[in-house]
Design a protein around this motif. Structure first.
Motif, PDB file in Angstrom:
ATOM      1  N   TYR A  74      10.377   1.154  -1.563  1.00 35.43           N
ATOM      2  CA  TYR A  74      10.531   2.293  -0.650  1.00 35.43           C
ATOM      3  C   TYR A  74      11.727   3.167  -1.042  1.00 35.43           C
ATOM      4  O   TYR A  74      11.651   4.397  -0.994  1.00 35.43           O
ATOM      5  CB  TYR A  74      10.702   1.778   0.780  1.00 35.43           C
ATOM      6  CG  TYR A  74      10.857   2.875   1.810  1.00 35.43           C
ATOM      7  CD1 TYR A  74       9.750   3.580   2.269  1.00 35.43           C
ATOM      8  CD2 TYR A  74      12.118   3.208   2.309  1.00 35.43           C
ATOM      9  CE1 TYR A  74       9.892   4.595   3.206  1.00 35.43           C
ATOM     10  CE2 TYR A  74      12.270   4.223   3.242  1.00 35.43           C
ATOM     11  CZ  TYR A  74      11.154   4.909   3.683  1.00 35.43           C
ATOM     12  OH  TYR A  74      11.304   5.922   4.602  1.00 35.43           O
ATOM     13  N   LEU A  77       6.562   7.497  -4.784  1.00 32.50           N
ATOM     14  CA  LEU A  77       5.918   6.885  -3.622  1.00 32.50           C
ATOM     15  C   LEU A  77       5.262   7.930  -2.729  1.00 32.50           C
ATOM     16  O   LEU A  77       4.166   7.712  -2.203  1.00 32.50           O
ATOM     17  CB  LEU A  77       6.944   6.082  -2.826  1.00 32.50           C
ATOM     18  CG  LEU A  77       6.406   5.275  -1.646  1.00 32.50           C
ATOM     19  CD1 LEU A  77       5.385   4.253  -2.124  1.00 32.50           C
ATOM     20  CD2 LEU A  77       7.546   4.582  -0.905  1.00 32.50           C
ATOM     21  N   GLU A  78       5.919   9.068  -2.571  1.00 29.56           N
ATOM     22  CA  GLU A  78       5.391  10.109  -1.692  1.00 29.56           C
ATOM     23  C   GLU A  78       4.062  10.639  -2.221  1.00 29.56           C
ATOM     24  O   GLU A  78       3.954  11.080  -3.360  1.00 29.56           O
ATOM     25  CB  GLU A  78       6.397  11.256  -1.583  1.00 29.56           C
ATOM     26  CG  GLU A  78       5.979  12.342  -0.609  1.00 29.56           C
ATOM     27  CD  GLU A  78       7.018  13.440  -0.492  1.00 29.56           C
ATOM     28  OE1 GLU A  78       6.728  14.453   0.161  1.00 29.56           O
ATOM     29  OE2 GLU A  78       8.115  13.271  -1.064  1.00 29.56           O
ATOM     30  N   GLY A  79       3.044  10.563  -1.394  1.00 27.66           N
ATOM     31  CA  GLY A  79       1.724  11.038  -1.781  1.00 27.66           C
ATOM     32  C   GLY A  79       0.954  10.069  -2.653  1.00 27.66           C
ATOM     33  O   GLY A  79      -0.194  10.342  -3.021  1.00 27.66           O
ATOM     34  N   ASN A  80       1.566   8.923  -2.996  1.00 29.80           N
ATOM     35  CA  ASN A  80       0.904   7.965  -3.876  1.00 29.80           C
ATOM     36  C   ASN A  80       0.294   6.803  -3.101  1.00 29.80           C
ATOM     37  O   ASN A  80      -0.725   6.251  -3.499  1.00 29.80           O
ATOM     38  CB  ASN A  80       1.905   7.428  -4.907  1.00 29.80           C
ATOM     39  CG  ASN A  80       1.219   6.844  -6.122  1.00 29.80           C
ATOM     40  OD1 ASN A  80       0.092   7.207  -6.429  1.00 29.80           O
ATOM     41  ND2 ASN A  80       1.890   5.948  -6.812  1.00 29.80           N
ATOM     42  N   ASN A 132       0.372   4.841   1.165  1.00 28.07           N
ATOM     43  CA  ASN A 132       0.928   4.695   2.511  1.00 28.07           C
ATOM     44  C   ASN A 132       1.676   3.367   2.544  1.00 28.07           C
ATOM     45  O   ASN A 132       1.086   2.318   2.802  1.00 28.07           O
ATOM     46  CB  ASN A 132      -0.197   4.733   3.547  1.00 28.07           C
ATOM     47  CG  ASN A 132       0.338   4.768   4.963  1.00 28.07           C
ATOM     48  OD1 ASN A 132       1.466   4.327   5.234  1.00 28.07           O
ATOM     49  ND2 ASN A 132      -0.462   5.297   5.876  1.00 28.07           N
ATOM     50  N   TRP A 133       2.981   3.425   2.268  1.00 23.97           N
ATOM     51  CA  TRP A 133       3.747   2.195   2.104  1.00 23.97           C
ATOM     52  C   TRP A 133       3.933   1.460   3.435  1.00 23.97           C
ATOM     53  O   TRP A 133       4.072   0.236   3.460  1.00 23.97           O
ATOM     54  CB  TRP A 133       5.088   2.508   1.454  1.00 23.97           C
ATOM     55  CG  TRP A 133       5.705   1.334   0.748  1.00 23.97           C
ATOM     56  CD1 TRP A 133       6.939   0.805   0.953  1.00 23.97           C
ATOM     57  CD2 TRP A 133       5.106   0.545  -0.283  1.00 23.97           C
ATOM     58  NE1 TRP A 133       7.157  -0.261   0.116  1.00 23.97           N
ATOM     59  CE2 TRP A 133       6.038  -0.446  -0.659  1.00 23.97           C
ATOM     60  CE3 TRP A 133       3.870   0.572  -0.925  1.00 23.97           C
ATOM     61  CZ2 TRP A 133       5.775  -1.391  -1.639  1.00 23.97           C
ATOM     62  CZ3 TRP A 133       3.602  -0.369  -1.903  1.00 23.97           C
ATOM     63  CH2 TRP A 133       4.544  -1.337  -2.249  1.00 23.97           C
TER      64      TRP A 133
END
Length: 428
Positions: free
Chosen positions: A113, A119-122, A124-125
């Motif tokens: 995170y 991570l953003e847009g890749n 839903n963490w």
């Protein structure tokens, strides 16, 4: 030929030098246990190596035997210091180790995170935590934890994010690339230089050079007789003592000076730089220094890490090849080799041929979990002069061609560029 340094470029060169120096002396710092340990020991050691290598290099230039002995002694000394440092780091890390499944998943989830640059847009963490993390408790076995982490990484759909069990020995070292058979048939002769370079002359009607680069590290083959433990650097545990980058870089610099000197004195009509099998390695510093042998000081690329964005510039070099250059690239061209391509994008009389690169420009950070497992996490966003980001997509060539057609196209380009240069010189 080596270009002179116009007076109008002195201020610009000074700006690039100061910028690179600030970036090197003040590396990104993380407020973690490993970050504080690196700040106390590893960064000062790297700074000392960068200072001591300059007079040692000058000594080696004027007194090769004595200078070479000094370089070997300094290299072994740095390797021993790193060995002691890694042992101390392992002792500290072992004190805080834990096999608790919940603790390890939380460390993994929060590490991705905070550190994963894409991570953003890749993915839903938060959903990943609900799917896997909420189901982990004290009864979760090591096998189930491993499965949960692997499945979580799969949802990122990024081959650069990997996990490894450090209890598995890994003694692999950077190996020199064996040239393709069809390339060998095109060369009159060739020699391996500094383990990773293959230099030769092309069997052609006009004199054209060929330089292949298989990796941007491993230029010196030197090992300690014992194994080192991991200390959160790029090396997996079980690898034997490898040469510190500053001394490895010096070996690369000497090899390139010999190649460029030969290029400039023999008046070759052009050079083929083969990066098709160059898998990178080392840090961004290697790509910048290597680029300095082919282009004048200029903007290279931007690296963005968390909330920090830094610009990098190609430094000045004592020797430089300014003639026509044909670069061969392909899907195996990755990591710092891709940064080298970004640094050479503004170079005149240059053509990139082949296919898109691997799209793995970001360096990876080894995130150690409390149980000793290691997760490789890309933590940088890299941008070229055009402002584009090529992670995952790869750097496209200027001329997309099948591998079998690249050689003829490179020769045609070099001959044409050489004629144009001569015609311009005659007209002036």
């Amino acid at each position: 030929m080596t270009m002179g340094r116009p007076a109008s470029h002195k201020k610009e060169t000074l700006k690039y030098t100061v910028s690179n120096l600030i970036i090197f002396l003040f590396p990104p710092f993380r407020a973690t246990r490993s970050g504080f340990l690196n700040l106390c020991f590893l960064y000062p050691l790297q700074w000392w190596e960068s200072v001591i290598i300059q007079p040692t290099s000058q000594l080696r230039r004027h007194m090769p035997l004595l200078g070479g002995i000094c370089v070997i002694c300094l290299t072994l000394g740095s390797m021993l210091l790193r060995s002691a440092w890694q042992w101390f780091h392992d002792v500290v890390s072992g004190t805080f180790s834990s096999t608790d499944a919940k603790t390890n998943f939380e460390a993994f989830w929060s590490g991705i995170y905070h550190d994963y640059a894409f991570l953003e847009g890749n993915a839903n963490w938060s959903l990943v935590h609900r799917l896997f993390g909420d189901k982990i408790d004290a009864s979760t076995t090591e096998h189930d934890l491993w499965t949960a982490l692997v499945d979580s990484i799969a949802l990122l759909d990024d081959p650069c994010v990997t996990i490894s069990n450090v209890s598995i020995p890994n003694n692999t070292r950077v190996q020199s690339q064996v040239l393709d058979g069809w390339v060998l048939e095109q060369l009159d002769n060739h020699n391996v230089i500094a383990n990773q370079f293959t230099w030769g002359l092309v069997h052609h009607s006009t004199p054209i050079g060929y330089l292949s680069l298989s990796s941007l590290e491993g230029f010196v083959e030197l090992q300690l007789p014992f194994e080192l433990r991991s200390c959160g650097t790029r090396r997996k545990p079980g690898t034997k003592g490898l040469v510190p980058e500053m001394y490895d870089l010096e070996a690369m610099r000497w090899a390139m000076e010999a190649v460029v000197s030969h290029l400039n004195t023999t008046q070759l009509h052009g050079l083929i730089l083969d990066l098709r099998h160059s898998t990178g390695g080392g840090s961004y510093i290697v790509s910048l220094v290597l680029a300095s042998f082919f282009t004048a000081p200029c903007f290279a690329f931007i690296m963005e890490e968390r909330l920090q964005k830094r610009q990098f510039y190609v430094p000045a070099s004592r020797l430089r090849y300014d003639g026509p250059l044909a670069i061969l690239q392909g899907p195996d061209t990755s990591r710092t080799s891709e940064l080298l391509l970004l640094a050479l994008m503004r170079r005149p009389k240059t053509c990139r041929l082949g296919a898109k690169t691997a799209g793995r420009l970001s360096d990876v950070r080894e995130m150690s979990l409390p149980n000793g497992w290691v997760v490789d996490v890309p933590y940088q966003r890299c941008y070229g002069e055009d402002g584009k980001q090529y992670q995952k997509t790869g750097i496209p060539p200027q001329k997309a061609l099948p591998e079998t057609q690249c050689w003829a196209a490179a020769l045609d380009y070099l001959e044409r560029e050489w004629r144009n240069t001569n015609n311009e010189a005659a007209a002036s």
